[in-house]
Design a protein around this motif. Structure first.
Motif, PDB file in Angstrom:
ATOM      1  N   ALA A  67      -1.703  11.700  -4.471  1.00 56.87           N
ATOM      2  CA  ALA A  67      -1.991  10.830  -5.039  1.00 56.87           C
ATOM      3  C   ALA A  67      -0.711  10.482  -6.126  1.00 56.87           C
ATOM      4  O   ALA A  67       0.265  11.943  -6.524  1.00 56.87           O
ATOM      5  CB  ALA A  67      -3.246  11.348  -6.490  1.00 56.87           C
ATOM      6  N   LYS A 135      -7.815   0.721  -7.984  1.00 48.82           N
ATOM      7  CA  LYS A 135      -8.197   0.142  -7.224  1.00 48.82           C
ATOM      8  C   LYS A 135      -6.943  -0.990  -7.256  1.00 48.82           C
ATOM      9  O   LYS A 135      -5.967  -1.305  -6.332  1.00 48.82           O
ATOM     10  CB  LYS A 135      -9.059  -0.603  -7.360  1.00 48.82           C
ATOM     11  N   LYS A 137      -3.714  -0.469  -8.505  1.00 51.66           N
ATOM     12  CA  LYS A 137      -2.469   0.344  -8.753  1.00 51.66           C
ATOM     13  C   LYS A 137      -2.566   1.371  -7.259  1.00 51.66           C
ATOM     14  O   LYS A 137      -1.904   2.516  -7.867  1.00 51.66           O
ATOM     15  CB  LYS A 137      -2.460   0.559 -10.004  1.00 51.66           C
ATOM     16  N   ASN A 138      -3.763   1.699  -6.702  1.00 48.94           N
ATOM     17  CA  ASN A 138      -3.701   2.664  -5.289  1.00 48.94           C
ATOM     18  C   ASN A 138      -3.346   3.587  -6.882  1.00 48.94           C
ATOM     19  O   ASN A 138      -2.825   4.702  -5.953  1.00 48.94           O
ATOM     20  CB  ASN A 138      -2.569   1.707  -4.667  1.00 48.94           C
TER      21      ASN A 138
END
Length: 320
Positions: A67, A135, A137-138
């Protein structure tokens, strides 16, 4: 279901970040309650609440998985915790907070380099927005309570209580979304099942109480309880089955009872706690627990208070 093994694994993951918080006692409080009362001081934990435990466990796990951005939805304490650990790990964080967020909590999130977005006044409004941002910005959404890593991290509070208070009889825990109590229940009931665990909610935010009564997750409308950290609409899909399986009882306390407990702890014990913390003390002070001559641990979940609004939470009259 979260297991005791996961709680012990969480302890290893977070031990370099969190503090083992103290046990605080007061002879006067014990006398009022008719029990030996011990307060578990999560209000002096890093970031001012227990939330750093679960947040550290979860954010470290997401970073290990790659992440590079995290989000959270929070009335303040969870957001502070996520911003704090994300900052330490070098990962940007955006925290979605309510429009009426406590100023001190807002400033703390900013102090940990967290980005802020305001949205609504309930968790039902904040959660979808935080998920949407993740979601877009991934990134990864860090749930406030309904996640095994969060629950396991909060469960480390229960491990400490068992180690710090010999032969504790009852542990009293505030209930918001249920992450704290479900973690503590896992730690205690899978270690010393004879120890009772009692949850406490404000009368104005009694979603878990109603859910247990009906045998299924039950929602309530928005609430204006002074215990702002407990303002959720319903227990979590993951936390509720754990509570339903293990909890011994859930008690409700009034707004005035919360104020009295908050005032007592501040004036007599010199401890600054949030109204959300005061619910456990209120349950003990106003004989909601239905026990006597027992060793009782009341979890003080946080101490992030807006000093400018604190006086509004005081009762009009002292306990006397």
């Amino acid at each position: 279901m979260v297991t005791i093994k996961q709680v012990y694994e969480a302890r290893e993951q977070i031990k370099a970040i969190i503090n083992e918080t103290p046990i605080i006692s007061s002879n006067q409080l014990s006398s009022i309650c008719g029990n030996s009362i011990f307060l578990k001081g999560e209000h002096v934990q890093k970031t001012g609440s227990f939330k750093i435990r679960g947040a550290t466990n979860k954010v470290k796990q997401t970073v290990r998985e790659g992440a590079s951005f995290v989000t959270a939805a929070s009335s303040g304490n969870h957001g502070q915790a996520v911003a704090y650990i994300a900052n330490i790990l070098g990962v940007p964080a955006t925290i979605v907070v309510p429009e009426d967020v406590t100023v001190s909590k807002l400033n703390a999130i900013k102090g940990y380099n967290g980005n802020i977005e305001k949205c609504g006044t309930t968790s039902a409004e904040r959660l979808p927005r935080a998920n949407e941002l993740a979601k877009l910005k991934n990134g990864v959404f860090i749930p406030p309570y309904d996640d095994p890593y969060i629950i396991a991290g909060q469960g480390t509070v229960g491990l400490e209580i068992l180690e710090q208070i010999e032969d504790v009889d009852v542990v009293v825990v505030p209930i918001g979304g249920g992450g704290l109590i479900s973690g503590i229940l896992t730690a205690i009931k899978e270690t010393k099942p004879n120890v009772k665990v009692i949850g406490v909610e404000p009368e104005m935010a009694n979603d878990t109480y109603l859910s247990l009564e009906s045998g299924r997750i039950t929602s309530i409308s928005g609430t204006a309880t002074i215990a702002d950290g407990l303002r959720v609409n319903q227990p979590g899909d993951m936390t509720f089955p754990i509570i339903n399986r293990y909890v011994d009882d859930i008690m409700l306390v009034s707004e005035e009872e919360i104020r009295h407990a908050l005032f007592f702890v501040l004036e007599r014990m010199k401890q600054l706690i949030e109204p959300s913390s005061a619910v456990t003390v209120a349950a003990a002070m106003f004989n909601k627990l239905g026990i006597s001559d027992k060793k009782v641990a009341c979890v003080l979940s946080g101490g992030n208070v807006d000093i400018r609004k604190l006086y509004k939470n005081f009762p009009e009259k002292d306990m006397g």
